[in-house]
Design a protein around this motif. Sequence first.
Motif, mmCIF file in Angstrom:
data_model
loop_
_atom_site.group_PDB
_atom_site.id
_atom_site.type_symbol
_atom_site.label_atom_id
_atom_site.label_comp_id
_atom_site.label_asym_id
_atom_site.label_seq_id
_atom_site.Cartn_x
_atom_site.Cartn_y
_atom_site.Cartn_z
ATOM 1 N N SER A 234 0.838 -1.200 0.000
ATOM 2 C CA SER A 234 0.000 0.000 0.000
ATOM 3 C C SER A 234 0.874 1.252 0.000
ATOM 4 C CB SER A 234 -0.932 0.001 1.211
ATOM 5 O OG SER A 234 -0.180 0.009 2.395
ATOM 6 N N ASP A 235 0.348 2.304 -0.592
ATOM 7 C CA ASP A 235 1.071 3.563 -0.667
ATOM 8 C C ASP A 235 0.954 4.321 0.644
ATOM 9 O OD1 ASP A 235 1.828 3.162 -3.314
ATOM 10 O OD2 ASP A 235 -0.026 4.034 -4.080
ATOM 11 N N PRO A 236 2.025 5.034 1.026
ATOM 12 C CA PRO A 236 1.948 5.867 2.228
ATOM 13 C C PRO A 236 0.941 6.998 2.025
ATOM 14 C CG PRO A 236 4.228 5.592 1.501
ATOM 15 C CD PRO A 236 3.347 5.040 0.426
ATOM 16 N N VAL A 237 0.443 7.551 3.129
ATOM 17 C CA VAL A 237 -0.491 8.679 3.085
ATOM 18 C C VAL A 237 0.151 9.879 3.767
ATOM 19 C CG1 VAL A 237 -2.594 7.294 2.938
ATOM 20 C CG2 VAL A 237 -1.665 7.869 5.175
ATOM 21 N N ASP A 238 -0.360 11.089 3.478
ATOM 22 C CA ASP A 238 0.228 12.332 3.979
ATOM 23 C C ASP A 238 -0.119 12.649 5.422
ATOM 24 O OD1 ASP A 238 1.369 12.801 1.514
ATOM 25 O OD2 ASP A 238 -0.283 14.035 0.816
ATOM 26 N N PRO B 59 -13.695 -3.652 17.533
ATOM 27 C CA PRO B 59 -13.576 -2.423 16.733
ATOM 28 C C PRO B 59 -14.515 -2.470 15.535
ATOM 29 C CG PRO B 59 -11.614 -3.810 16.529
ATOM 30 C CD PRO B 59 -12.496 -4.453 17.539
ATOM 31 N N THR B 60 -15.001 -1.319 15.164
ATOM 32 C CA THR B 60 -15.872 -1.228 13.998
ATOM 33 C C THR B 60 -15.012 -1.119 12.738
ATOM 34 O OG1 THR B 60 -15.935 1.175 14.036
ATOM 35 C CG2 THR B 60 -17.599 0.011 15.372
ATOM 36 N N GLU B 61 -15.646 -1.196 11.601
ATOM 37 C CA GLU B 61 -14.936 -1.041 10.323
ATOM 38 C C GLU B 61 -14.247 0.325 10.270
ATOM 39 O OE1 GLU B 61 -13.709 -2.818 6.809
ATOM 40 O OE2 GLU B 61 -14.996 -3.695 8.338
ATOM 41 N N LYS B 62 -14.890 1.324 10.836
ATOM 42 C CA LYS B 62 -14.328 2.675 10.881
ATOM 43 C C LYS B 62 -13.011 2.698 11.667
ATOM 44 C CE LYS B 62 -16.368 7.226 11.587
ATOM 45 N NZ LYS B 62 -17.474 7.947 12.211
ATOM 46 N N HIS B 63 -12.966 1.967 12.781
ATOM 47 C CA HIS B 63 -11.758 1.898 13.588
ATOM 48 C C HIS B 63 -10.638 1.181 12.834
ATOM 49 C CE1 HIS B 63 -14.790 2.405 16.866
ATOM 50 N NE2 HIS B 63 -13.878 3.261 17.267
ATOM 51 N N LEU B 64 -10.980 0.104 12.157
ATOM 52 C CA LEU B 64 -9.969 -0.650 11.403
ATOM 53 C C LEU B 64 -9.376 0.193 10.279
ATOM 54 C CD1 LEU B 64 -11.693 -4.146 11.278
ATOM 55 C CD2 LEU B 64 -9.789 -3.423 12.737
ATOM 56 N N LYS C 249 -5.395 1.286 9.930
ATOM 57 C CA LYS C 249 -4.656 1.032 8.685
ATOM 58 C C LYS C 249 -4.054 2.324 8.140
ATOM 59 C CE LYS C 249 -7.121 -3.084 7.155
ATOM 60 N NZ LYS C 249 -8.014 -3.668 6.139
ATOM 61 N N ARG C 250 -4.824 3.400 8.218
ATOM 62 C CA ARG C 250 -4.311 4.686 7.727
ATOM 63 C C ARG C 250 -3.115 5.149 8.559
ATOM 64 N NH1 ARG C 250 -6.052 8.802 4.388
ATOM 65 N NH2 ARG C 250 -4.968 10.752 4.809
ATOM 66 N N ILE C 251 -3.164 4.961 9.868
ATOM 67 C CA ILE C 251 -2.035 5.335 10.725
ATOM 68 C C ILE C 251 -0.794 4.542 10.335
ATOM 69 C CG2 ILE C 251 -1.147 5.237 13.089
ATOM 70 C CD1 ILE C 251 -4.095 5.891 13.969
ATOM 71 N N PHE C 252 -0.952 3.242 10.102
ATOM 72 C CA PHE C 252 0.189 2.425 9.673
ATOM 73 C C PHE C 252 0.739 2.888 8.326
ATOM 74 C CE2 PHE C 252 -1.349 -1.174 12.517
ATOM 75 C CZ PHE C 252 -0.352 -0.956 13.455
ATOM 76 N N LYS C 253 -0.130 3.283 7.404
ATOM 77 C CA LYS C 253 0.324 3.787 6.106
ATOM 78 C C LYS C 253 1.103 5.087 6.285
ATOM 79 C CE LYS C 253 -3.400 1.823 3.312
ATOM 80 N NZ LYS C 253 -4.541 2.160 2.426
ATOM 81 N N TYR C 254 0.656 5.938 7.203
ATOM 82 C CA TYR C 254 1.366 7.190 7.477
ATOM 83 C C TYR C 254 2.738 6.897 8.078
ATOM 84 C CZ TYR C 254 2.635 11.627 9.586
ATOM 85 O OH TYR C 254 3.309 12.763 9.948
ATOM 86 N N VAL C 255 2.782 6.016 9.061
ATOM 87 C CA VAL C 255 4.054 5.672 9.703
ATOM 88 C C VAL C 255 5.022 5.074 8.681
ATOM 89 C CG1 VAL C 255 5.128 4.136 11.406
ATOM 90 C CG2 VAL C 255 3.083 5.433 12.019
ATOM 91 N N ARG C 256 4.494 4.269 7.789
ATOM 92 C CA ARG C 256 5.336 3.666 6.753
ATOM 93 C C ARG C 256 6.026 4.740 5.912
ATOM 94 N NH1 ARG C 256 4.431 1.517 1.380
ATOM 95 N NH2 ARG C 256 5.957 -0.107 1.030
ATOM 96 N N GLY C 257 5.355 5.826 5.633
ATOM 97 C CA GLY C 257 5.923 6.902 4.830
ATOM 98 C C GLY C 257 6.789 7.871 5.607
ATOM 99 N N THR C 258 6.761 7.784 6.937
ATOM 100 C CA THR C 258 7.534 8.718 7.764
ATOM 101 C C THR C 258 8.486 7.983 8.706
ATOM 102 O OG1 THR C 258 5.781 8.771 9.437
ATOM 103 C CG2 THR C 258 5.704 10.465 7.712
ATOM 104 N N ILE C 259 8.843 6.779 8.348
ATOM 105 C CA ILE C 259 9.635 5.920 9.235
ATOM 106 C C ILE C 259 10.984 6.533 9.617
ATOM 107 C CG2 ILE C 259 10.775 4.527 7.454
ATOM 108 C CD1 ILE C 259 9.132 3.105 10.587
ATOM 109 N N ASN C 260 11.540 7.380 8.776
ATOM 110 C CA ASN C 260 12.842 7.979 9.057
ATOM 111 C C ASN C 260 12.752 9.351 9.699
ATOM 112 O OD1 ASN C 260 14.292 5.815 7.988
ATOM 113 N ND2 ASN C 260 14.044 6.586 5.925
ATOM 114 N N ARG C 261 11.550 9.788 10.049
ATOM 115 C CA ARG C 261 11.378 11.108 10.649
ATOM 116 C C ARG C 261 11.581 11.024 12.151
ATOM 117 N NH1 ARG C 261 6.327 14.105 8.656
ATOM 118 N NH2 ARG C 261 7.659 14.333 6.857
ATOM 119 N N GLY C 262 12.294 11.992 12.686
ATOM 120 C CA GLY C 262 12.508 11.982 14.121
ATOM 121 C C GLY C 262 13.239 13.224 14.585
ATOM 122 N N LEU C 263 13.674 13.178 15.810
ATOM 123 C CA LEU C 263 14.429 14.260 16.432
ATOM 124 C C LEU C 263 15.806 13.738 16.800
ATOM 125 C CD1 LEU C 263 11.631 15.502 18.842
ATOM 126 C CD2 LEU C 263 12.333 16.577 16.704
#
Length: 113
Positions: free
Chosen positions: A4-8, A28-33, A37-51
Amino acid sequence: MESSDPVDTPMVEKSKLDEDTQGKAAKPTEKHLHAVKRIFKYVRGTINRGLWYPKDSSIALTAYANVDHAEYQLADIFTKALGKERIEFLINKLRMQSFTPETLKQLADEAEE
């Protein structure tokens, strides 16, 4: 998830998840799932971001509170569904950066010298 593609943004702006007002464990409801999933997609695209704080740097610790009645708090990045522009603004305010593994190794080596 790997295909899956990362999200912004970690959450869709102005989205609300249903609150469990009774405080009971529930499936959890479908909305929660979809939200997770969206949070994981975001983390996937920002894995190298930090302080990066070298061990000998002087750091002034600042605490932020999450309050709904105050406009644009830094803590909002961790607690609210925001648009891409607002997230990028807060990331810059927090001085977060994207680091490649090579950059992290170089910074660690420099800190040891």
